[in-house]
Design an enzyme around this catalytic site. Structure first.
Site, mmCIF file in Angstrom:
data_model
loop_
_atom_site.group_PDB
_atom_site.id
_atom_site.type_symbol
_atom_site.label_atom_id
_atom_site.label_comp_id
_atom_site.label_asym_id
_atom_site.label_seq_id
_atom_site.Cartn_x
_atom_site.Cartn_y
_atom_site.Cartn_z
ATOM 1 N N LYS A 115 -13.519 11.896 -11.671
ATOM 2 C CA LYS A 115 -13.717 13.353 -11.601
ATOM 3 C C LYS A 115 -13.615 13.987 -12.972
ATOM 4 O O LYS A 115 -14.302 14.981 -13.245
ATOM 5 C CB LYS A 115 -12.711 13.980 -10.630
ATOM 6 C CG LYS A 115 -13.066 13.694 -9.184
ATOM 7 C CD LYS A 115 -12.416 14.651 -8.217
ATOM 8 C CE LYS A 115 -12.850 14.346 -6.800
ATOM 9 N NZ LYS A 115 -12.037 14.964 -5.781
ATOM 10 N N LYS A 197 -20.972 5.179 -3.846
ATOM 11 C CA LYS A 197 -20.618 5.584 -2.479
ATOM 12 C C LYS A 197 -21.384 6.863 -2.098
ATOM 13 O O LYS A 197 -21.735 7.660 -2.974
ATOM 14 C CB LYS A 197 -19.102 5.761 -2.328
ATOM 15 C CG LYS A 197 -18.548 7.033 -2.885
ATOM 16 C CD LYS A 197 -17.141 7.336 -2.368
ATOM 17 C CE LYS A 197 -16.716 8.683 -2.938
ATOM 18 N NZ LYS A 197 -15.474 9.210 -2.485
ATOM 19 N N LYS A 200 -20.359 13.781 -0.935
ATOM 20 C CA LYS A 200 -20.716 15.174 -0.642
ATOM 21 C C LYS A 200 -21.374 15.834 -1.841
ATOM 22 O O LYS A 200 -22.151 16.758 -1.708
ATOM 23 C CB LYS A 200 -19.426 15.981 -0.382
ATOM 24 C CG LYS A 200 -18.793 15.781 0.953
ATOM 25 C CD LYS A 200 -17.484 16.575 1.013
ATOM 26 C CE LYS A 200 -16.366 15.691 1.472
ATOM 27 N NZ LYS A 200 -15.038 16.107 1.259
#
Ligand code: TYM
Length: 335
Positions: A115, A197, A200
């Site tokens: 992140k 993966k 969202k």
């Protein structure tokens, strides 16, 4: 334990539309576990602000997520479905646990590294201590089991370490939680890049199936899914990651084993297979979407659930928090 049942805690962030990965990796397992355990399912909105949110949009997303839990089939009378921000104990316990967590441990967290790379202009302290807040979520309810996808296992391991460290110093305060991974679907990959993966926040809308996607969109996205040139439907993650991901999805949705899926599509082409996966997923999502639309129209019902469950969660959270505060030596609150 709560009564004669073990306790389950899990949560999801309200940072975007939920994907099929969230559903198969987590939500689907929540449904199967909900009778066996005393369950707390949180919309972890405190975690979501580690990344900038537009307040109006964010409020809507969090509410939609809460309704989606119910639309997926979780009974809000039996399961405590609540907003994390409605229980101040999460932050209070997180602070205490911060003081029992080492920077070396947080430096190793892969989600923090990912992140920070993605949001290089906003590497805030909350992003760094995010896993400690997650530990607080779980430990506050003395959870025995935490159903998550594979990407959260490292955070779970840290939670166990923090709890063990605290217990070693102060006695048996926290239940040490176990992760729960479903048989299939613990790591659903992107349809456009099966090395990543399904997420969202993927910029390519074809990479993820959103739980709100209509039937045609779902089928179209599966038709475009990246596979390979071998034209054989065989589970082999290393050499055939795209096809293996589709087998994993089909298996998780239908309950069939990989071998059964391979047999069903023996001799068939990718076109037929992709269509079958798309249809199975769309069939699974349709009732959820219908229920979601109904719930969206019933504000009073949802408001009632939110109020009732926040009270219930607060009650249990406060019990653990008071115990912890006493253990670390805070003076008792005089009422
Ligand atoms: P979040 O919101 O990213 O994801 C919610 C759940 O979905 C799972 N998941 C997946 N499973 C399979 N394949 C995928 N592609 C996929 N993508 C996501 C995640 O593993 C997760 O179970 N930090 C957590 C939220 C959280 C939490 C908690 C979870 C906060 N406190 C306490 C459990 C207990 C998160 O960001 O999940």
């Amino acid at each position: 334990m709560l009564g004669d049942k073990k306790v389950l805690f899990s949560g999801m962030q309200a940072t975007g539309s939920l994907t099929l990965g969230n559903y198969l990796g987590a939500l689907k397992n929540w449904l199967t576990l909900s009778d066996e355990f005393e369950c707390f399912y949180s919309v972890v909105d405190l975690h979501s602000i580690t990344i900038r949110q537009d307040p109006t949009e964010f409020r809507k997303k969090a509410r939609n997520l809460l309704m989606l839990y119910i639309a997926a089939g979780l009974d809000p009378k039996k399961n405590c479905i609540f907003y994390q921000s409605h229980v101040s104990g999460h932050c209070e316990l997180a602070w205490i646990l911060d003081c029992f967590t080492y920077m070396g441990e947080l430096n190793r967290m892969t989600q923090f590294k990912d992140k920070s790379a993605k949001h290089a202009d906003n590497i805030n302290a909350g992003l760094y201590t995010y896993p400690v807040l997650m530990a607080a979520d779980i430990l506050l309810y003395q959870a025995d089991v935490v159903p998550v996808g594979k990407d959260q296992l490292q955070h779970l391991e840290l939670t166990r370490d923090i709890a063990g460290r605290f217990n070693a110093l102060f006695g048996d305060v926290f239940t040490i939680p176990e992760p729960y991974l479903g048989k299939a679907g613990a790591k659903i990959m992107s349809l456009q890049d099966p090395a990543k993966k399904m997420s969202k926040s993927d910029e390519n809308p074809n990479a993820s199936i959103y739980l709100t996607d209509d039937r045609d969109t779902v089928i179209r996205k599966f038709k475009r899914a990246v596979t390979d040139s071998e034209a054989s439907i065989r589970y082999d993650v290393e050499n055939k990651p795209g096809v293996s991901n589709l087998i994993e999805i089909y298996g998780a949705v239908t309950g069939k084993t990989f071998a059964e899926v391979e047999k069903e599509f023996d001799g068939k082409g990718y076109g037929d297979f992709k269509l079958a996966v798309g249809e199975a997923v769309a069939d699974m999502l349709t009732p959820l979407q219908t229920r979601f639309d109904e719930l969206s129209k019933d504000k009073a019902y949802i408001d009632g659930i939110v109020k009732e469950n926040a009270e219930k969660a607060n009650y249990f959270a406060t019990k653990t928090l008071r115990k912890v505060q006493k253990k670390v030596g805070f003076n008792e609150i005089i009422r």
